[in-house]
Design an enzyme around this catalytic site. Structure first.
Site, PDB file in Angstrom:
ATOM      1  N   GLN B 127      12.668   5.979   0.469  1.00 22.21           N
ATOM      2  CA  GLN B 127      12.318   4.615   0.869  1.00 22.21           C
ATOM      3  C   GLN B 127      12.360   3.739  -0.381  1.00 22.21           C
ATOM      4  OE1 GLN B 127       8.248   4.643   2.051  1.00 22.21           O
ATOM      5  NE2 GLN B 127       8.231   2.570   2.895  1.00 22.21           N
ATOM      6  N   GLY B 128      13.432   2.955  -0.543  1.00 19.45           N
ATOM      7  CA  GLY B 128      13.596   2.143  -1.744  1.00 19.45           C
ATOM      8  C   GLY B 128      13.063   0.738  -1.556  1.00 19.45           C
ATOM      9  N   SER B 130       9.664  -0.533  -3.457  1.00 18.58           N
ATOM     10  CA  SER B 130       8.980  -1.075  -4.638  1.00 18.58           C
ATOM     11  C   SER B 130       9.918  -1.230  -5.828  1.00 18.58           C
ATOM     12  CB  SER B 130       7.841  -0.148  -5.061  1.00 18.58           C
ATOM     13  OG  SER B 130       6.983   0.083  -3.991  1.00 18.58           O
ATOM     14  N   SER B 162       9.672   7.953  -3.820  1.00 17.62           N
ATOM     15  CA  SER B 162       9.381   9.371  -3.579  1.00 17.62           C
ATOM     16  C   SER B 162      10.637  10.099  -3.128  1.00 17.62           C
ATOM     17  CB  SER B 162       8.301   9.522  -2.505  1.00 17.62           C
ATOM     18  OG  SER B 162       7.121   8.873  -2.910  1.00 17.62           O
ATOM     19  N   GLU B 245       4.429   3.671   8.670  1.00 12.75           N
ATOM     20  CA  GLU B 245       3.797   4.353   7.547  1.00 12.75           C
ATOM     21  C   GLU B 245       2.280   4.233   7.655  1.00 12.75           C
ATOM     22  OE1 GLU B 245       5.054   2.833   3.718  1.00 12.75           O
ATOM     23  OE2 GLU B 245       4.767   4.830   2.837  1.00 12.75           O
ATOM     24  N   GLU B 378      -6.579  -2.588  -1.418  1.00 13.14           N
ATOM     25  CA  GLU B 378      -6.855  -4.035  -1.506  1.00 13.14           C
ATOM     26  C   GLU B 378      -5.929  -4.798  -0.549  1.00 13.14           C
ATOM     27  OE1 GLU B 378      -6.425  -2.012  -4.190  1.00 13.14           O
ATOM     28  OE2 GLU B 378      -8.547  -1.953  -4.699  1.00 13.14           O
TER      29      GLU B 378
HETATM   30  C1  LIG Z   1       2.399   8.587  -4.902  1.00 16.09           C
HETATM   31  C2  LIG Z   1       3.149   7.317  -4.677  1.00 16.09           C
HETATM   32  C3  LIG Z   1       4.318   7.327  -3.944  1.00 16.09           C
HETATM   33  C4  LIG Z   1       5.044   6.164  -3.741  1.00 16.09           C
HETATM   34  N1  LIG Z   1       6.201   6.228  -3.044  1.00 16.09           N
HETATM   35  C5  LIG Z   1       6.931   5.106  -2.860  1.00 16.09           C
HETATM   36  C6  LIG Z   1       8.182   5.156  -2.200  1.00 16.09           C
HETATM   37  O1  LIG Z   1       8.613   6.217  -1.745  1.00 16.09           O
HETATM   38  N2  LIG Z   1       8.897   4.025  -2.066  1.00 16.09           N
HETATM   39  C7  LIG Z   1       8.432   2.829  -2.537  1.00 16.09           C
HETATM   40  O2  LIG Z   1       9.119   1.834  -2.362  1.00 16.09           O
HETATM   41  N3  LIG Z   1       7.260   2.741  -3.185  1.00 16.09           N
HETATM   42  C8  LIG Z   1       6.509   3.859  -3.367  1.00 16.09           C
HETATM   43  N4  LIG Z   1       5.295   3.783  -4.026  1.00 16.09           N
HETATM   44  C9  LIG Z   1       4.902   2.509  -4.603  1.00 16.09           C
HETATM   45  C10 LIG Z   1       3.721   1.827  -3.930  1.00 16.09           C
HETATM   46  O3  LIG Z   1       4.086   1.296  -2.679  1.00 16.09           O
HETATM   47  C11 LIG Z   1       3.228   0.741  -4.890  1.00 16.09           C
HETATM   48  O4  LIG Z   1       2.763   1.379  -6.052  1.00 16.09           O
HETATM   49  C12 LIG Z   1       2.135  -0.094  -4.293  1.00 16.09           C
HETATM   50  O5  LIG Z   1       2.609  -0.886  -3.241  1.00 16.09           O
HETATM   51  C13 LIG Z   1       1.474  -0.986  -5.359  1.00 16.09           C
HETATM   52  O6  LIG Z   1       2.407  -1.705  -6.095  1.00 16.09           O
HETATM   53  P1  LIG Z   1       2.342  -1.703  -7.690  1.00 16.09           P
HETATM   54  O7  LIG Z   1       2.370  -0.304  -8.144  1.00 16.09           O
HETATM   55  O8  LIG Z   1       3.375  -2.601  -8.186  1.00 16.09           O
HETATM   56  O9  LIG Z   1       0.926  -2.280  -8.057  1.00 16.09           O
HETATM   57  P2  LIG Z   1       0.533  -3.825  -8.097  1.00 16.09           P
HETATM   58  O10 LIG Z   1       1.040  -4.523  -6.913  1.00 16.09           O
HETATM   59  O11 LIG Z   1       0.892  -4.386  -9.427  1.00 16.09           O
HETATM   60  O12 LIG Z   1      -1.034  -3.717  -7.997  1.00 16.09           O
HETATM   61  C14 LIG Z   1      -1.888  -3.421  -9.104  1.00 16.09           C
HETATM   62  C15 LIG Z   1      -3.316  -3.648  -8.658  1.00 16.09           C
HETATM   63  O13 LIG Z   1      -3.489  -5.012  -8.291  1.00 16.09           O
HETATM   64  C16 LIG Z   1      -3.963  -5.108  -6.977  1.00 16.09           C
HETATM   65  N5  LIG Z   1      -3.381  -6.279  -6.326  1.00 16.09           N
HETATM   66  C17 LIG Z   1      -2.091  -6.687  -6.308  1.00 16.09           C
HETATM   67  N6  LIG Z   1      -1.943  -7.766  -5.560  1.00 16.09           N
HETATM   68  C18 LIG Z   1      -3.157  -8.055  -5.064  1.00 16.09           C
HETATM   69  C19 LIG Z   1      -3.654  -9.070  -4.214  1.00 16.09           C
HETATM   70  N7  LIG Z   1      -2.898  -9.995  -3.663  1.00 16.09           N
HETATM   71  N8  LIG Z   1      -4.975  -9.044  -3.952  1.00 16.09           N
HETATM   72  C20 LIG Z   1      -5.790  -8.100  -4.465  1.00 16.09           C
HETATM   73  N9  LIG Z   1      -5.383  -7.137  -5.273  1.00 16.09           N
HETATM   74  C21 LIG Z   1      -4.071  -7.106  -5.562  1.00 16.09           C
HETATM   75  C22 LIG Z   1      -3.520  -3.839  -6.320  1.00 16.09           C
HETATM   76  O14 LIG Z   1      -4.302  -3.533  -5.169  1.00 16.09           O
HETATM   77  C23 LIG Z   1      -3.682  -2.837  -7.426  1.00 16.09           C
HETATM   78  O15 LIG Z   1      -5.021  -2.439  -7.488  1.00 16.09           O
HETATM   79  C24 LIG Z   1       4.572   4.949  -4.259  1.00 16.09           C
HETATM   80  C25 LIG Z   1       3.370   4.923  -4.985  1.00 16.09           C
HETATM   81  C26 LIG Z   1       2.665   6.089  -5.188  1.00 16.09           C
HETATM   82  C27 LIG Z   1       1.396   6.043  -5.981  1.00 16.09           C
END
Ligand SMILES: Cc1cc2nc3c(=O)[nH]c(=O)nc-3n(C[C@H](O)[C@H](O)[C@H](O)COP(=O)(O)OP(=O)(O)OC[C@H]3O[C@@H](n4cnc5c(N)ncnc54)[C@H](O)[C@@H]3O)c2cc1C
Lengths: 367, 395
Positions: B127-128, B130, B162, B245, B378
């Site tokens: 799933q591409g 992020s 992933s 999901e 969040e």
């Molecule tokens: C084990 C694992 C598997 C994953 N697999 C996939 C995958 O297969 N495909 C894929 O596309 N992605 C995948 N992800 C990515 C995942 O969807 C993102 O990490 C997630 O959506 C958060 O984005 P970020 O890491 O950029 O954090 P950020 O968005 O930068 O967030 C950082 C912090 O800020 C908070 N925050 C951000 N915006 C807000 C807001 N508006 N209000 C309040 N708080 C906020 C967040 O809650 C978090 O605590 C995976 C992540 C993990 C950990």
């Protein structure tokens, strides 16, 4: 398999909501909270007319012949409206215990008048030493007469009969029987009054099937969890409503994330309580093998959730939430009383542990 | 409300039970201690076995290898697998999220081409979504696709993807109209991961393993026929994947959680605490019972949600409630496991004293990801606040 309400269940619930909001609005709740017994005979007569007082009891005993899920739905709406007085005590508590433990003749004598709206009842269970556990009850019975003290007996002043739970038996005592005295206990919940009840050589009739005490109390506990869910629902609605209208810093406070988070958690806990309460009612109705576990799951979850939902609801209202004028504290008080009634969260966790932990075979490999 | 199985559901359950009795592999526990890379081939073989008997995705239409089963039958399916202690399936993203999106948005040709191979685990999907600068704010993603003759040309980068390193295909969200408002210029492409110009770099996670990766796209050609849904309507397609999901993935996870709590209860009888079995310790008994209750409530919440979706036809934003509940529940469960097992719970796979091949130390660390993946807690709470409760948007 369908975990949604059927059309008739949904309309029963919708009608109950309309009924309580018409006949028991908050002005009425407050008026009754200020009376001695919180009981209103006119309201009671209307509830009986709706069939609520006999909702889950057989038609043979003048009940409506519906099930425990329907009882849970009515209790949920009564809880949402914070209906004061002996409805829970009479129907869910005493009614369910009679239904489980009385002989047919005893049901005709004690349950049928409840169904018809002519009698009110309650259950005396809690003792200072044994709390909610009937097996540890100390009250003594000899030659059809009982002696001892029961505490936190709900709605005793409004009751025409009192079911007294003793160790391995249940007795019916008529209100005002010789040797019985009741003293109001001044407790937090203003809408469900509780009493200390003493018996001295008081004549009492033994109910026929004491082996079903646990089932009767389980039915009451599931219904109570549903009532608690109704209270949470109203607290949630009121908090969300306030969060949508109150402004600070030039913004609706509901647009602040920390406020939204509180609301989201309230919804999650309310819905989870509802799932567990409905399931417990259904499992009891169907005599499912996990019914007793389901009851403890529902009560332990609701007991914690009704408190935390109330905490958040008051927090969202700010200073307004701390006033006597705001209705939330009335729900908050009821929630605290319900939390402990028939066993609090830790009581039911221990009960569940006996069912789900102690019964598991020890694996061979040591850790 | 009637939770008894209907005749059809009973038949379904009995057939599945009988099938599991004669087909469940007995050597699965031993495979758990192997690395993800090794055990994956095992899980793939297990899924193929399920597929051959049409059990891989019971909800999908029969013409693509499913059984056209109801949502309730799907719930029964996962409860039965939990009951039997079955291994999970390899292609979980394909089965749980991407396949259902193709069922909803795909052309007949796309469905025929992709669905059976998702089911058989012949083609693994990732799933591409992020990107380095677009996580929670997914619609802010920058990977772009430009139409060039019959193909789109894709440039950009994805992260945290992933299973990208072993995936054959990717559900890729790209920007096709940079002029449009951010939600309106997105498109979903089905991208062959073996295409020239794709580079996958595995990332090491806090668990030590490498489940997720970065993907770099440099002038990758994707045929225009691989657009899923409408061009510039990719947000709706992506949200549909996210709804699956959040809304129904929990039914699949119930398999893992139920097994964890049952196993933990077993272990509590032999693990010693304060001079007695942990199961006798009053505080731990309380915690075990609470956790047992919450796993049951997770099942009940999911069943109620399925009943609602069966009646209304669409999974709604209420799915965020399920996601929030299971992700935080698993973190509590793993912490309680650590309390019961003591320092032995920290031992890693490979240590001779490790309990259950190190699944508890792994589970504890892995559970931290639960409240981040599939949208952080969040974000879930904000979705519930805005879309379910109708509060004003906070961002
Ligand atoms: C084990 C694992 C598997 C994953 N697999 C996939 C995958 O297969 N495909 C894929 O596309 N992605 C995948 N992800 C990515 C995942 O969807 C993102 O990490 C997630 O959506 C958060 O984005 P970020 O890491 O950029 O954090 P950020 O968005 O930068 O967030 C950082 C912090 O800020 C908070 N925050 C951000 N915006 C807000 C807001 N508006 N209000 C309040 N708080 C906020 C967040 O809650 C978090 O605590 C995976 C992540 C993990 C950990």
């Amino acid at each position: 398999m369908d975990f949604g309400l059927s059309d008739s269940q949904q309309s029963l619930k919708d009608n109950a909501r309309k009924f309580f909001s018409t006949h028991c609005p908050m002005t009425e709740v407050r008026r009754l909270a200020d009376t001695d017994s919180a009981h209103d005979t006119a309201l009671w007569a209307k509830m009986a007319e709706q069939g609520y007082t006999g909702i889950c009891f057989s038609e043979e005993h003048d009940g409506a012949g519906l099930g425990l899920v329907e009882l849970a739905l009515i209790l949920e709406e009564a809880g949402r409206a914070l209906v004061p007085g002996p409805f829970f005590s009479t129907v869910a508590l005493a009614g369910a215990l009679l239904d489980a433990t009385a002989s047919d003749a005893q049901k005709k004598k004690y349950l049928a008048p409840i169904c018809r709206g002519q009698a009110r009842s309650t259950v005396a269970l809690y003792e200072s030493e044994s709390a909610w556990n009937p097996a540890e009850s100390r009250i003594a019975a000899e030659n059809g007469r009982i002696t001892g003290e029961k505490l936190f007996v709900p709605d005793t002043a409004a009751a025409s009969t009192i079911l007294v739970v003793a160790r391995n038996s249940v007795f019916v005592v008529e209100a005002g029987a010789p040797g019985m005295s009741i003293t109001p206990m001044l407790s937090m919940d203003l809408t469900r009054k509780v009493y200390a009840v003493t018996f001295a050589n008081t004549p009492a009739e033994k109910l026929a099937r004491p082996e079903n005490i646990a089932r009767g109390l389980d039915c009451a506990t599931a219904a109570l969890a549903a009532e608690m869910t109704g209270g949470m629902q109203r607290t949630l609605e009121s908090a969300v409503q306030y969060a949508k209208t109150r402004k600070q810093f030039g913004k609706i406070i509901g647009s602040f994330q920390s406020v939204q988070n509180l609301c989201a958690d309230m919804l999650l806990e309310t819905e989870s309580s509802r799932s567990a309460a409905y399931y417990a009612a259904w499992a009891l109705q169907e005599n499912a093998p996990d019914a007793a576990a389901a009851v403890s799951i529902a009560k332990l979850y609701a007991s914690d959730a009704c408190r935390t939902v109330g905490n958040r609801g008051i927090q969202i209202h700010g200073g307004m939430g701390f006033t006597w004028e705001n209705d939330l504290h009335l729900y908050y008080r009821r929630a605290k009383a319900c939390e402990t009634t028939l066993g609090d969260a830790s009581w039911h966790r221990e009960r569940l542990a006996r069912m789900a932990v102690d019964t598991v075979a020890v694996p061979p490999a040591g850790v | 409300m009637d939770l008894k199985l209907t005749e059809g559901e009973l038949r379904f359950r009995n057939e599945l039970r009988a099938w599991l009795e004669s087909n469940l592999p007995s050597d699965w526990p031993a495979w758990r201690e192997k690395s993800l890379d090794d055990s994956y081939s095992y899980l793939r073989a297990w899924q193929l076995k399920l597929y051959d008997a049409r059990w891989a995705a019971v909800c999908w239409p029969a013409e693509y290898g499913g059984r056209g089963a109801t949502l309730m039958e799907q719930a029964i399916f996962w409860e039965e697998l939990a009951r039997a202690g079955a291994p999970p399936m390899a292609n979980s993203l394909g089965l749980g999220l991407i396949g259902p999106t193709i069922v909803a948005f795909g052309t007949p040709a796309q469905k025929l081409r992709y669905l059976p191979k998702i089911l058989s685990a012949e083609e693994i999907w990732c799933q591409g979504f992020s990107e380095p600068d677009a996580g929670s704010d997914l619609a802010g993603l920058k990977t772009e696709a430009r139409l060039d003759g019959p193909d789109y040309i894709v440039n950009g980068q994805k992260v945290w993807t992933s299973y990208a390193w072993l995936a054959d295909w990717c559900e890729l969200v790209v920007r096709t109209d940079p002029q449009a408002p951010k939600h309106k210029g997105l498109t979903v492409l089905l991208v062959n991961m073996k295409s020239p110009g794709i580079e996958v770099r595995r990332l090491r996670q806090m668990t030590g393993e490498s489940e997720f990766s970065e993907i770099f796209f440099t002038n990758v050609r994707v045929p225009a026929e691989n657009v899923l849904g409408q061009v510039n309507d990719g947000w709706n397609v992506a949200v549909s994947t996210l709804m699956h999901e959040r809304g129904s993935y929990g039914a699949r996870l119930y398999l893992l959680f139920k097994r964890s709590i049952d196993r933990l209860i077993e272990l509590s009888h032999s693990a010693r605490k304060n001079g007695q079995p942990a199961s006798r310790d009053p505080l731990l008994r309380q915690k075990l019972a609470q956790c047992y209750a919450e796993v049951e409530i997770m099942r009940l919440n999911q069943l109620r949600a399925f009943s609602r979706i069966s009646a209304t036809g669409v999974p709604g934003p209420e799915g965020s409630l399920q996601k929030l509940f299971w992700s935080e529940l698993n973190q509590r469960l793993q912490q309680i496991a650590q309390e019961i097992l003591g320092p032995a719970g920290q031992l890693l796979a490979g240590d001779p004293r490790a309990i259950d091949h190190g699944i508890w130390s792994y589970g504890y660390l892995r559970s931290r990801g639960n409240t981040i993946e599939a949208g952080t807690s969040e974000i879930q709470r904000s979705i519930i606040g805005h879309y379910v409760l109708g509060l004003p948007r906070s961002y």
